[in-house]
Motif scaffolding. Structure first.
Motif, PDB file in Angstrom:
ATOM      1  N   ARG A  86      29.146   9.242  34.035  1.00 60.37           N
ATOM      2  CA  ARG A  86      30.311   9.777  34.074  1.00 60.37           C
ATOM      3  C   ARG A  86      31.554   9.102  34.086  1.00 60.37           C
ATOM      4  O   ARG A  86      32.690   9.979  33.912  1.00 60.37           O
ATOM      5  N   GLU A  87      31.767   8.268  34.004  1.00 56.05           N
ATOM      6  CA  GLU A  87      33.022   7.238  33.648  1.00 56.05           C
ATOM      7  C   GLU A  87      33.348   7.175  32.060  1.00 56.05           C
ATOM      8  O   GLU A  87      35.133   7.370  32.392  1.00 56.05           O
ATOM      9  N   ASN A  88      32.576   8.144  31.436  1.00 51.27           N
ATOM     10  CA  ASN A  88      33.745   8.532  30.120  1.00 51.27           C
ATOM     11  C   ASN A  88      34.204   9.927  29.877  1.00 51.27           C
ATOM     12  O   ASN A  88      34.269  10.229  28.686  1.00 51.27           O
ATOM     13  N   GLY A  89      33.723  10.830  30.524  1.00 51.49           N
ATOM     14  CA  GLY A  89      33.923  11.960  31.045  1.00 51.49           C
ATOM     15  C   GLY A  89      32.747  12.148  30.774  1.00 51.49           C
ATOM     16  O   GLY A  89      33.359  13.980  29.626  1.00 51.49           O
ATOM     17  N   LEU A  90      31.218  12.184  30.119  1.00 50.41           N
ATOM     18  CA  LEU A  90      29.839  12.948  29.660  1.00 50.41           C
ATOM     19  C   LEU A  90      29.168  13.183  30.807  1.00 50.41           C
ATOM     20  O   LEU A  90      29.277  12.795  31.603  1.00 50.41           O
ATOM     21  N   PRO A  91      28.176  14.636  30.242  1.00 51.01           N
ATOM     22  CA  PRO A  91      27.364  15.267  30.980  1.00 51.01           C
ATOM     23  C   PRO A  91      26.403  13.964  30.933  1.00 51.01           C
ATOM     24  O   PRO A  91      25.939  12.940  30.051  1.00 51.01           O
ATOM     25  N   ILE A  92      25.996  13.920  32.116  1.00 55.50           N
ATOM     26  CA  ILE A  92      24.596  13.101  32.169  1.00 55.50           C
ATOM     27  C   ILE A  92      23.170  13.548  31.157  1.00 55.50           C
ATOM     28  O   ILE A  92      23.279  14.597  31.728  1.00 55.50           O
ATOM     29  N   PRO A  93      22.491  12.814  30.265  1.00 54.47           N
ATOM     30  CA  PRO A  93      21.994  13.666  29.706  1.00 54.47           C
ATOM     31  C   PRO A  93      20.624  13.744  30.431  1.00 54.47           C
ATOM     32  O   PRO A  93      20.147  13.302  31.787  1.00 54.47           O
ATOM     33  N   PRO A  94      19.783  14.605  30.298  1.00 49.09           N
ATOM     34  CA  PRO A  94      18.566  15.807  30.854  1.00 49.09           C
ATOM     35  C   PRO A  94      17.597  14.811  30.993  1.00 49.09           C
ATOM     36  O   PRO A  94      17.410  15.136  32.714  1.00 49.09           O
ATOM     37  N   LYS A  95      17.080  14.400  30.701  1.00 50.31           N
ATOM     38  CA  LYS A  95      15.994  13.442  30.858  1.00 50.31           C
ATOM     39  C   LYS A  95      16.481  12.317  31.567  1.00 50.31           C
ATOM     40  O   LYS A  95      15.497  12.139  32.875  1.00 50.31           O
ATOM     41  N   VAL A  96      17.554  12.267  32.076  1.00 53.84           N
ATOM     42  CA  VAL A  96      18.601  10.941  32.481  1.00 53.84           C
ATOM     43  C   VAL A  96      18.351  11.651  33.973  1.00 53.84           C
ATOM     44  O   VAL A  96      18.110  11.131  35.104  1.00 53.84           O
ATOM     45  N   ALA A 117      16.411  14.035  35.154  1.00 51.74           N
ATOM     46  CA  ALA A 117      15.896  14.135  36.018  1.00 51.74           C
ATOM     47  C   ALA A 117      15.283  13.531  36.632  1.00 51.74           C
ATOM     48  O   ALA A 117      13.814  13.461  38.174  1.00 51.74           O
ATOM     49  N   VAL A 118      14.963  11.817  35.761  1.00 50.97           N
ATOM     50  CA  VAL A 118      15.129  10.505  36.750  1.00 50.97           C
ATOM     51  C   VAL A 118      15.107  10.457  38.769  1.00 50.97           C
ATOM     52  O   VAL A 118      15.088  11.014  39.409  1.00 50.97           O
ATOM     53  N   LEU A 119      16.708  10.775  37.726  1.00 53.50           N
ATOM     54  CA  LEU A 119      17.407  11.055  38.935  1.00 53.50           C
ATOM     55  C   LEU A 119      17.205  11.864  39.969  1.00 53.50           C
ATOM     56  O   LEU A 119      17.516  11.368  41.486  1.00 53.50           O
ATOM     57  N   GLU A 120      17.128  12.703  40.157  1.00 52.54           N
ATOM     58  CA  GLU A 120      16.009  13.960  40.624  1.00 52.54           C
ATOM     59  C   GLU A 120      15.212  13.572  41.680  1.00 52.54           C
ATOM     60  O   GLU A 120      15.102  14.031  42.789  1.00 52.54           O
ATOM     61  N   ALA A 121      14.182  13.840  40.649  1.00 57.72           N
ATOM     62  CA  ALA A 121      12.770  13.036  41.483  1.00 57.72           C
ATOM     63  C   ALA A 121      13.299  12.269  41.893  1.00 57.72           C
ATOM     64  O   ALA A 121      12.621  11.933  43.496  1.00 57.72           O
ATOM     65  N   ALA A 122      14.110  10.776  42.469  1.00 60.39           N
ATOM     66  CA  ALA A 122      14.184   9.547  42.514  1.00 60.39           C
ATOM     67  C   ALA A 122      15.025  10.116  44.318  1.00 60.39           C
ATOM     68  O   ALA A 122      14.826   9.677  45.298  1.00 60.39           O
ATOM     69  N   ALA A 123      15.868  10.727  44.026  1.00 58.97           N
ATOM     70  CA  ALA A 123      16.775  11.512  45.018  1.00 58.97           C
ATOM     71  C   ALA A 123      16.921  11.945  45.925  1.00 58.97           C
ATOM     72  O   ALA A 123      16.943  12.692  47.142  1.00 58.97           O
ATOM     73  N   ASN A 124      15.317  13.329  45.467  1.00 53.27           N
ATOM     74  CA  ASN A 124      14.894  14.808  46.469  1.00 53.27           C
ATOM     75  C   ASN A 124      14.578  13.848  47.662  1.00 53.27           C
ATOM     76  O   ASN A 124      13.959  13.142  48.187  1.00 53.27           O
ATOM     77  N   PRO A 125      14.878  14.621  49.083  1.00 56.31           N
ATOM     78  CA  PRO A 125      15.511  15.812  48.684  1.00 56.31           C
ATOM     79  C   PRO A 125      17.447  16.272  48.345  1.00 56.31           C
ATOM     80  O   PRO A 125      17.526  16.954  48.585  1.00 56.31           O
ATOM     81  N   TRP A 126      17.938  15.105  48.470  1.00 55.44           N
ATOM     82  CA  TRP A 126      18.928  15.094  48.149  1.00 55.44           C
ATOM     83  C   TRP A 126      19.448  14.802  47.447  1.00 55.44           C
ATOM     84  O   TRP A 126      18.706  15.440  46.108  1.00 55.44           O
ATOM     85  N   PRO A 127      20.998  15.156  46.895  1.00 54.75           N
ATOM     86  CA  PRO A 127      21.862  15.439  45.328  1.00 54.75           C
ATOM     87  C   PRO A 127      21.493  14.462  44.678  1.00 54.75           C
ATOM     88  O   PRO A 127      21.341  12.918  44.850  1.00 54.75           O
ATOM     89  N   ALA A 128      20.789  14.682  42.962  1.00 55.48           N
ATOM     90  CA  ALA A 128      20.542  13.610  42.317  1.00 55.48           C
ATOM     91  C   ALA A 128      22.137  12.469  42.242  1.00 55.48           C
ATOM     92  O   ALA A 128      22.034  10.903  41.891  1.00 55.48           O
ATOM     93  N   GLU A 129      23.444  13.367  41.804  1.00 59.60           N
ATOM     94  CA  GLU A 129      24.520  12.770  41.901  1.00 59.60           C
ATOM     95  C   GLU A 129      24.705  11.214  42.837  1.00 59.60           C
ATOM     96  O   GLU A 129      25.399  10.603  42.963  1.00 59.60           O
ATOM     97  N   TRP A 130      23.860  11.585  44.273  1.00 56.73           N
ATOM     98  CA  TRP A 130      23.865  10.746  44.980  1.00 56.73           C
ATOM     99  C   TRP A 130      24.080   9.521  45.150  1.00 56.73           C
ATOM    100  O   TRP A 130      23.991   8.374  45.733  1.00 56.73           O
ATOM    101  N   LEU A 131      22.360   9.099  44.217  1.00 61.86           N
ATOM    102  CA  LEU A 131      22.447   7.671  43.370  1.00 61.86           C
ATOM    103  C   LEU A 131      23.461   6.813  42.834  1.00 61.86           C
ATOM    104  O   LEU A 131      23.530   5.777  42.790  1.00 61.86           O
ATOM    105  N   LEU A 132      24.365   7.871  42.320  1.00 57.32           N
ATOM    106  CA  LEU A 132      25.376   7.274  41.241  1.00 57.32           C
ATOM    107  C   LEU A 132      26.264   6.752  42.692  1.00 57.32           C
ATOM    108  O   LEU A 132      26.789   7.108  43.781  1.00 57.32           O
ATOM    109  N   ALA A 133      27.598   5.427  42.135  1.00 54.54           N
ATOM    110  CA  ALA A 133      28.560   4.925  43.307  1.00 54.54           C
ATOM    111  C   ALA A 133      29.524   6.481  42.989  1.00 54.54           C
ATOM    112  O   ALA A 133      29.702   6.195  41.866  1.00 54.54           O
ATOM    113  N   PRO A 134      30.224   6.378  44.428  1.00 55.93           N
ATOM    114  CA  PRO A 134      31.552   7.313  43.559  1.00 55.93           C
ATOM    115  C   PRO A 134      32.274   6.974  43.267  1.00 55.93           C
ATOM    116  O   PRO A 134      32.987   5.670  43.229  1.00 55.93           O
TER     117      PRO A 134
END
Length: 444
Positions: free
Chosen positions: A19-29, A31-48
């Motif tokens: 995110r800091e480099n303006g790049l998309p988050i790799p799909p496999k990464v 997927a890990v965030l999405e599973a851990a954040a459920n039911p909340w947005p995967a991006e909410w695991l990251l600091a704003p």
């Protein structure tokens, strides 16, 4: 604060760098965030990142009154997720572009690892237990006592209760600060009581109406989020204007601390009536706002009155029938039971039964879009579900205009709120009168 599992911490690190480099988050990464954040947005695991909108949790969020007030009336962008148990209300909110988790809020963990960066909590617990239209179970002292006993335990359960002698226990005179931290003292607060949020919720079981217990969720989520590390800035709540003062006082006391010295230096409740702010229907509600610094709530009351007829484009002299044919009172010549009112003033407060309202002159029934307009929603707002469900949603929802007025200061637009509300209501109710067909060249 809970620590992230190693795999999740690695995924957060990689995603943050992307995110800091303006790049998309790799799909496999992702997927890990999405599973851990459920039911909340995967991006909410990251600091704003700098410039990102604040994250807001909306509880008992309904079809989107608070969300519409923030986005459409105030024009403020927030990163919000709402939670509601009503499938139709969630569908309505989603149709308007608002995110929803359709589940009972009492089944969710306020210390979820995806909520560590939330900045605000907004809640609108169901009001029938307190309102005149309900069974008044929320007014019964036994129920009030049960609720308030739970409210009084929330700060200690989250680890934000001031000890009796804070200066001696953890202040500058403490000779063993490391020991204090080891036994649970932190930042001048006493250790957590050890009572879990589910155990607190279980104490509400004796209530004669489970909906009363949802009032405690404001503080369960506030202190749960703080325990998770969330830097909360404000809390907002809407409830019936008949909410007992004891409940309001106990919520304020828990936030402000027993000696009025808690971190929440502002905690205020006001009863506001919607028609005083230019809305074409009467709706009296209690609004509660708490913040870390002094704030204002209430907004301008010099907004012109809008009648039901003006809002719906009706002519003068129309009347509305609310309950069908009623016997005529020979003394007044009008139907008994008060089943009619004039449309040349703000309408009666909408309830789910507004689906039976008819214009007396021609018998036309009120439409869902018209009901929504009476409580401050755009005609294009897409209410979902059956007619009965949609009218109940419109009756229960927080008006976007009132949401804007309550939140204007905490969202940094207090100076602009009068102009913003007037502009919104002008587009909603007065635009046809302001537009002159001669102003447009239709020849082309």
């Amino acid at each position: 604060m809970r620590t992230l599992p190693p795999a999740v911490a690695t995924a957060v690190h990689v995603a943050t760098l992307a995110r800091e480099n303006g790049l998309p988050i790799p799909p496999k990464v992702y997927a890990v965030l999405e599973a851990a954040a459920n039911p909340w947005p995967a991006e909410w695991l990251l600091a704003p990142l700098p410039g990102d909108p604040i994250r807001v949790v909306e509880l008992c969020a309904g079809p989107g009154g608070w969300s519409e007030g923030i986005a459409t009336v105030l024009g403020v962008t927030v990163d919000s997720v709402g939670v509601d148990i009503n499938a139709d209300a969630c569908a309505t909110a989603r149709a308007a572009g608002h995110r929803r988790i359709c589940v009972d809020i009492t089944t969710l963990d306020p210390e979820h690892i995806a909520l560590r960066h939330v900045r605000a909590v907004i809640i609108s617990p169901p009001c029938p237990s307190f309102s005149p239209a309900g069974k008044h179970t929320g007014q019964e002292q036994r129920n009030i006592d049960i609720l308030c006993r739970v409210i009084a335990q929330t700060s200690e359960a989250g680890g934000y209760c001031l000890p009796d002698d804070i200066e001696y226990e953890c202040g500058e005179r403490c000779e063993y600060p490391d020991v204090c931290e080891e036994i649970g003292y932190h930042d001048g607060y006493a250790p957590r009581s050890g009572v879990t949020w589910d155990e607190l919720r279980a104490q509400l079981a004796p209530l004669s109406d489970a909906r009363i217990g949802l009032m405690a969720e404001l503080l369960i989520w506030a202190y749960g989020l703080m325990a998770a590390g969330a830097p909360l800035e404000f809390l907002a709540m809407e409830q019936s204007h008949r909410l007992p003062q004891q409940i309001i006082d106990d919520i304020r006391l828990e936030l402000r601390g027993g000696l009025d010295s808690g971190e929440w230096c502002f905690a205020d409740a006001q009863v506001l009536e919607a028609s005083q702010f230019g809305l074409p229907s009467r709706r009296e509600r209690t609004y509660f706002l708490a913040a870390r610094c002094q704030r204002l709530m209430g907004g301008p009351k010099d907004i012109p009155v809008t009648t039901m007829a003006q809002a719906l484009g009706w002519g003068e002299g129309e009347r509305v029938n609310t309950r069908g044919e009623r016997p005529i009172d020979p003394k007044t010549g009008r139907p008994k039971g008060g089943n009619e009112f004039s449309a040349d003033k703000p309408s009666n407060c909408l309830t789910g039964k507004a689906r039976t309202w008819k214009r007396v002159s021609d018998g036309l029934r009120l439409t869902v879009q018209e009901a929504g307009a009476l409580v401050g929603f755009r005609r294009s707002f897409r209410w979902q579900g059956s007619r009965t469900s949609a009218f109940q949603q419109a009756a229960d929802v927080v008006s976007p205009v009132m949401a804007a007025i309550v939140l204007a200061d905490v969202l940094g637009v207090l100076r602009e709120v009068r102009a913003l509300v007037l502009d919104y209501e002008t587009q909603l109710y007065w635009m046809d009168e302001l537009l002159d067909p001669d102003d447009f060249d239709t020849a082309a």
